[in-house]
Design a protein around this motif. Structure first.
Motif, mmCIF file in Angstrom:
data_model
loop_
_atom_site.group_PDB
_atom_site.id
_atom_site.type_symbol
_atom_site.label_atom_id
_atom_site.label_comp_id
_atom_site.label_asym_id
_atom_site.label_seq_id
_atom_site.Cartn_x
_atom_site.Cartn_y
_atom_site.Cartn_z
ATOM 1 N N LEU A 49 0.841 -1.201 0.000
ATOM 2 C CA LEU A 49 0.000 0.000 0.000
ATOM 3 C C LEU A 49 0.878 1.255 0.000
ATOM 4 O O LEU A 49 0.618 2.211 -0.734
ATOM 5 C CB LEU A 49 -0.901 0.002 1.242
ATOM 6 C CG LEU A 49 -1.810 1.214 1.385
ATOM 7 C CD1 LEU A 49 -2.983 1.134 0.419
ATOM 8 C CD2 LEU A 49 -2.334 1.350 2.809
ATOM 9 N N TRP A 50 1.924 1.211 0.829
ATOM 10 C CA TRP A 50 2.846 2.365 0.942
ATOM 11 C C TRP A 50 3.421 2.704 -0.429
ATOM 12 O O TRP A 50 3.441 3.860 -0.852
ATOM 13 C CB TRP A 50 3.949 2.023 1.937
ATOM 14 C CG TRP A 50 4.788 3.184 2.363
ATOM 15 C CD1 TRP A 50 5.666 3.905 1.597
ATOM 16 C CD2 TRP A 50 4.819 3.773 3.675
ATOM 17 N NE1 TRP A 50 6.252 4.885 2.338
ATOM 18 C CE2 TRP A 50 5.756 4.836 3.618
ATOM 19 C CE3 TRP A 50 4.176 3.511 4.878
ATOM 20 C CZ2 TRP A 50 6.058 5.617 4.723
ATOM 21 C CZ3 TRP A 50 4.487 4.295 5.983
ATOM 22 C CH2 TRP A 50 5.402 5.336 5.895
ATOM 23 N N GLY A 77 -5.684 6.932 8.539
ATOM 24 C CA GLY A 77 -5.448 8.312 8.106
ATOM 25 C C GLY A 77 -4.005 8.731 8.333
ATOM 26 O O GLY A 77 -3.324 9.179 7.397
ATOM 27 N N PRO A 78 -3.489 8.558 9.559
ATOM 28 C CA PRO A 78 -2.078 8.894 9.802
ATOM 29 C C PRO A 78 -1.121 8.067 8.939
ATOM 30 O O PRO A 78 -0.045 8.557 8.559
ATOM 31 C CB PRO A 78 -1.897 8.566 11.286
ATOM 32 C CG PRO A 78 -3.245 8.809 11.868
ATOM 33 C CD PRO A 78 -4.210 8.328 10.817
ATOM 34 N N LEU A 79 -1.500 6.834 8.617
ATOM 35 C CA LEU A 79 -0.669 6.018 7.722
ATOM 36 C C LEU A 79 -0.527 6.719 6.364
ATOM 37 O O LEU A 79 0.573 6.817 5.809
ATOM 38 C CB LEU A 79 -1.291 4.624 7.559
ATOM 39 C CG LEU A 79 -0.698 3.696 6.502
ATOM 40 C CD1 LEU A 79 0.747 3.342 6.813
ATOM 41 C CD2 LEU A 79 -1.510 2.407 6.384
ATOM 42 N N GLN A 80 -1.643 7.226 5.842
ATOM 43 C CA GLN A 80 -1.607 7.944 4.559
ATOM 44 C C GLN A 80 -0.749 9.210 4.672
ATOM 45 O O GLN A 80 -0.034 9.571 3.737
ATOM 46 C CB GLN A 80 -3.023 8.314 4.123
ATOM 47 C CG GLN A 80 -3.895 7.126 3.773
ATOM 48 C CD GLN A 80 -3.315 6.308 2.642
ATOM 49 O OE1 GLN A 80 -2.784 6.851 1.677
ATOM 50 N NE2 GLN A 80 -3.388 5.000 2.764
ATOM 51 N N CYS A 81 -0.849 9.864 5.826
ATOM 52 C CA CYS A 81 -0.050 11.090 6.016
ATOM 53 C C CYS A 81 1.435 10.767 6.081
ATOM 54 O O CYS A 81 2.274 11.527 5.580
ATOM 55 C CB CYS A 81 -0.493 11.809 7.283
ATOM 56 S SG CYS A 81 -2.088 12.608 7.083
ATOM 57 N N ALA A 82 1.762 9.630 6.683
ATOM 58 C CA ALA A 82 3.168 9.220 6.741
ATOM 59 C C ALA A 82 3.691 8.972 5.325
ATOM 60 O O ALA A 82 4.830 9.340 4.998
ATOM 61 C CB ALA A 82 3.309 7.962 7.597
ATOM 62 N N LYS A 108 4.845 -1.087 -10.428
ATOM 63 C CA LYS A 108 3.506 -1.668 -10.558
ATOM 64 C C LYS A 108 3.071 -2.326 -9.254
ATOM 65 O O LYS A 108 3.860 -2.968 -8.570
ATOM 66 C CB LYS A 108 3.559 -2.719 -11.667
ATOM 67 C CG LYS A 108 2.276 -3.469 -11.917
ATOM 68 C CD LYS A 108 2.489 -4.429 -13.086
ATOM 69 C CE LYS A 108 1.280 -5.315 -13.282
ATOM 70 N NZ LYS A 108 1.200 -6.365 -12.281
ATOM 71 N N THR A 109 1.781 -2.162 -8.917
ATOM 72 C CA THR A 109 1.222 -2.850 -7.762
ATOM 73 C C THR A 109 0.791 -4.240 -8.199
ATOM 74 O O THR A 109 0.056 -4.389 -9.170
ATOM 75 C CB THR A 109 -0.009 -2.081 -7.224
ATOM 76 O OG1 THR A 109 0.364 -0.726 -7.010
ATOM 77 C CG2 THR A 109 -0.506 -2.685 -5.929
ATOM 78 N N GLN A 133 2.313 1.895 -3.423
ATOM 79 C CA GLN A 133 1.275 2.393 -4.345
ATOM 80 C C GLN A 133 0.940 3.857 -4.046
ATOM 81 O O GLN A 133 0.900 4.704 -4.940
ATOM 82 C CB GLN A 133 0.012 1.532 -4.200
ATOM 83 C CG GLN A 133 -1.122 1.928 -5.131
ATOM 84 C CD GLN A 133 -2.470 1.364 -4.682
ATOM 85 O OE1 GLN A 133 -2.851 1.469 -3.514
ATOM 86 N NE2 GLN A 133 -3.179 0.727 -5.605
ATOM 87 N N ARG A 134 0.728 4.145 -2.762
ATOM 88 C CA ARG A 134 0.309 5.497 -2.395
ATOM 89 C C ARG A 134 1.446 6.505 -2.511
ATOM 90 O O ARG A 134 1.203 7.690 -2.717
ATOM 91 C CB ARG A 134 -0.274 5.497 -0.981
ATOM 92 C CG ARG A 134 -1.500 4.631 -0.848
ATOM 93 C CD ARG A 134 -2.492 4.933 -1.967
ATOM 94 N NE ARG A 134 -3.550 3.961 -2.038
ATOM 95 C CZ ARG A 134 -4.680 4.034 -1.373
ATOM 96 N NH1 ARG A 134 -4.888 5.051 -0.576
ATOM 97 N NH2 ARG A 134 -5.598 3.102 -1.529
ATOM 98 N N LEU A 135 2.655 6.033 -2.358
ATOM 99 C CA LEU A 135 3.812 6.911 -2.551
ATOM 100 C C LEU A 135 3.824 7.420 -3.999
ATOM 101 O O LEU A 135 4.069 8.601 -4.264
ATOM 102 C CB LEU A 135 5.096 6.143 -2.237
ATOM 103 C CG LEU A 135 6.389 6.941 -2.282
ATOM 104 C CD1 LEU A 135 6.401 8.002 -1.194
ATOM 105 C CD2 LEU A 135 7.592 6.031 -2.103
ATOM 106 N N ARG A 136 3.525 6.508 -4.922
ATOM 107 C CA ARG A 136 3.467 6.879 -6.341
ATOM 108 C C ARG A 136 2.361 7.931 -6.544
ATOM 109 O O ARG A 136 2.568 8.940 -7.212
ATOM 110 C CB ARG A 136 3.178 5.617 -7.152
ATOM 111 C CG ARG A 136 3.454 5.756 -8.634
ATOM 112 C CD ARG A 136 3.228 4.436 -9.331
ATOM 113 N NE ARG A 136 1.830 4.075 -9.424
ATOM 114 C CZ ARG A 136 1.322 2.889 -9.128
ATOM 115 N NH1 ARG A 136 2.124 1.934 -8.702
ATOM 116 N NH2 ARG A 136 0.047 2.636 -9.263
ATOM 117 N N TRP A 137 1.198 7.673 -5.942
ATOM 118 C CA TRP A 137 0.089 8.618 -6.092
ATOM 119 C C TRP A 137 0.435 9.973 -5.473
ATOM 120 O O TRP A 137 0.161 11.017 -6.069
ATOM 121 C CB TRP A 137 -1.177 8.073 -5.408
ATOM 122 C CG TRP A 137 -1.731 6.828 -6.018
ATOM 123 C CD1 TRP A 137 -1.196 6.106 -7.044
ATOM 124 C CD2 TRP A 137 -2.932 6.151 -5.637
ATOM 125 N NE1 TRP A 137 -1.981 5.015 -7.310
ATOM 126 C CE2 TRP A 137 -3.056 5.023 -6.471
ATOM 127 C CE3 TRP A 137 -3.908 6.380 -4.672
ATOM 128 C CZ2 TRP A 137 -4.122 4.127 -6.361
ATOM 129 C CZ3 TRP A 137 -4.973 5.495 -4.574
ATOM 130 C CH2 TRP A 137 -5.079 4.379 -5.413
#
Lengths: 82, 498
Positions: B278-279, B465-470, B489-490, B281-285
């Motif tokens: 997830l990290w 939420g804090p995970l996304q902020c990290a 790629k995920t 993937q979201r880092l890319r976003w």
């Protein structure tokens, strides 16, 4: 044309009749012959479906009201219990 | 220094710290505005201009080693309630080394004329390049009237495409996106968090964006573009950033066409089950969003540049998400400063901010869960614990001072010492920053044997939420040091409900 699922008339613009001219070269399709249409499925009224989705959107203010009342209730109960 | 001067300095410092703490209200205000707009979607939506409409659609599926999922996706596309003669599927195989070519060629035989295998022998350049290969082919002749860009792993509900195309009946609309719902068969704690996140981020946020006629992003797995729109964009999508879908969304609107979100078109997607996946993937976003912010710096808060994207309400939404990690670091530090300076004032400010955040959080959860009953049934627990169990405890502390640190221990005959009280207060004030550290630790320990048990516990404690902020902090850091922007790629293995 007619959808295989509803039997209703729908808009499908014939090739090359778009109102806006397109730049660039065109070539005949290479995607091969068209596949046969699937077997008809139970009738679906597309306009009614659209109206239903629009009606579902009208519920949003009431859902907001429910959320506001629930929030107020939790805060109130919390204050009373504390 | 005279006592009067000292007092003045203390006052000035306190005002400054209060101003910094006030920044913490920006995400609260932004979320409140967003949910008001969501309610207004009942009146200000695009349905009045929509009509049953079936343009000839080319479905573009970029695929790199998607053998496990692409076959099922094609099968489901062929079952769409959409005229078969108006649908063609182009799978752009980006030099896959697995059985993707075999699977797609098999479907070509199964659905003659409807499925086409486009092979890139020199692949590996990323999704945007792969899509452009397919777009060039789709634009070669006059057949295609609209292109649906999707991911290889997503599954469209039968009515999804026709619910999207009805908006293209309005020529002012250039692109339409759908609601991506997390759809794994074997859900775990993380996919349940993601499911609720998508309700917040799509069913709520994108309805609000419909109202202000400014769409932030067309979902990468469900982007329907009219041919006219694609041609206006030059027939190609951006390859310079990690956010090709957001760039396409912005360009669509900047070229004068609307981008519309259709909340009733549902697309099921497989999402990461582990924090590390997830990290990444979201880092890319997140990095993509930072790149978009920089590219369109001439647009923000400038209504004259674009009536929708330049609107203050849109910029408020965009930046409140972007700067949230910064807020989560700076505001706790300001609380700490104010605590040292004026403890009672710090307490008042702390309660004001956290009580408003708690009320809004509760409102958002109850409202959002009503938007998708399917997710509500599966993920209500994760919705309640979205900010983390310990943040919920902080909210309780703000509402009921003394409950957790005095009265509850008192039941067991315990009492905090004065030093313990100070430590408790400092931890509570700093909690949102500490939560991001907790999320980072969750990722670090995940691969270990202990981590497999502790990571879910930690995520529940510190919050999604804090995970996304990290992740966003990580994105800021990598962008600042100009880290490589190679596409990662995920991994998808076909866990979506068929």
């Amino acid at each position: 044309m007619t959808t295989p699922h509803t039997g209703r008339h729908v808009r499908v613009t014939p090739a090359g009749t778009d109102p806006e001219p397109r730049p660039g070269p065109t070539r005949p399709t290479t995607a091969g012959p068209l596949a046969p249409a699937p077997a008809p499925e139970p009738d679906l009224d597309l306009q009614r479906e659209l109206d239903r989705d629009r009606r579902l959107e009208r519920r949003l203010p009431f859902q907001a009201l429910v959320a506001a009342l629930a929030t107020a209730l939790v805060v109130l109960v919390g204050r009373v219990l504390s | 220094m005279s006592p009067g001067t000292t007092e003045t300095l203390r006052t000035v410092l306190a005002v400054l710290l209060l101003a910094v703490i006030g920044v913490g209200l920006i995400p609260v205000v932004s979320t409140a505005v967003q949910f008001v707009l969501v309610a207004l979607h009942s009146r200000f939506n695009h349905y009045r201009k929509a009509a049953p409409f079936f343009p000839r659609v080319v479905v573009l599926i970029p695929a790199w080693n998607e053998g496990a999922v692409v076959g099922a996706s094609i099968d489901r596309l062929m079952q769409l309630e959409y005229p078969r003669e108006a649908l063609r599927i182009y799978v752009v195989d980006d030099a896959s080394t697995d059985d993707t070519p075999h699977v797609v060629r098999d479907r070509e035989r199964l659905y003659p004329g409807s499925v086409r295998h486009l092979r890139r022998e020199n692949g590996g350049e990323g999704k945007a390049h792969t899509l452009n290969h397919g777009l060039r082919t789709a634009l070669e002749d006059d057949w295609m009237q609209a292109v649906l860009v999707m991911d290889a792993d997503v599954i469209y509900e039968r009515d999804a495409l026709r619910k999207m195309t009805r908006h293209l009946a309005d020529p002012a609309v250039g692109a339409v996106t759908a609601y991506i719902r997390e759809g794994s068969r074997d859900k775990n704690y993380l996919t349940r968090f993601i499911a609720f996140e998508y309700v917040l981020g799509q069913l709520a946020a994108r309805r609000a964006q419909n109202v202000v006629s400014a769409m932030a992003c067309l979902a990468g797995g469900a982007q329907l573009h009219s041919r006219a729109n694609l041609e206006a964009l030059g027939g190609l999508i951006d390859t310079d950033t990690l956010a090709e879908d957001t760039i396409t969304t912005f360009e669509t609107q900047l070229h004068g066409r609307r981008a519309v979100f259709e909340p009733h078109a549902v697309v099921l997607a497989e999402e990461p089950q582990g924090v590390d996946a997830l990290w990444r993937q979201r880092l890319r976003w997140a990095r993509g969003n930072l790149q978009v912010t920089r590219r369109y710096r001439w647009l923000w808060f400038r209504h004259g540049k674009h009536p929708g994207l330049g609107r203050a309400t849109f910029a408020l939404q965009w930046f409140s998400i972007l700067v949230l990690p910064l807020v989560m670091v700076v505001v706790p530090l300001a609380f700490l400063g104010l605590f040292a300076l004026d403890h009672p004032l710090a307490q008042v400010a702390f309660r004001a901010l956290w009580i408003s955040a708690a009320c809004l959080y509760l409102f958002a959860v109850v409202f959002s869960l009503q938007l998708d009953p399917v997710v509500a049934r599966a993920s209500w627990w994760q919705a309640l614990l979205f900010p983390g169990l310990l943040s919920v405890a902080v909210m309780v502390t703000a509402f009921f001072p003394g409950l957790l640190e005095e009265r509850l221990p008192g039941v067991f005959g315990l009492q905090l010492t004065p030093a313990g009280h100070v430590i408790w207060t400092v931890v509570v004030y700093l909690w949102v920053s500490l939560a991001m550290v907790g999320a980072w630790i969750a990722r670090l320990i995940e691969p270990t044997r202990v981590g497999r048990i502790l990571t879910p516990v930690l995520v529940y404690l510190v919050g999604y939420g804090p995970l996304q902020c990290a992740v966003a902090v990580d994105a800021f850091y990598r962008e600042l040091r100009g880290a490589s922007t190679a596409w990662e790629k995920t991994e998808k293995i076909g866990r979506v409900l068929g």
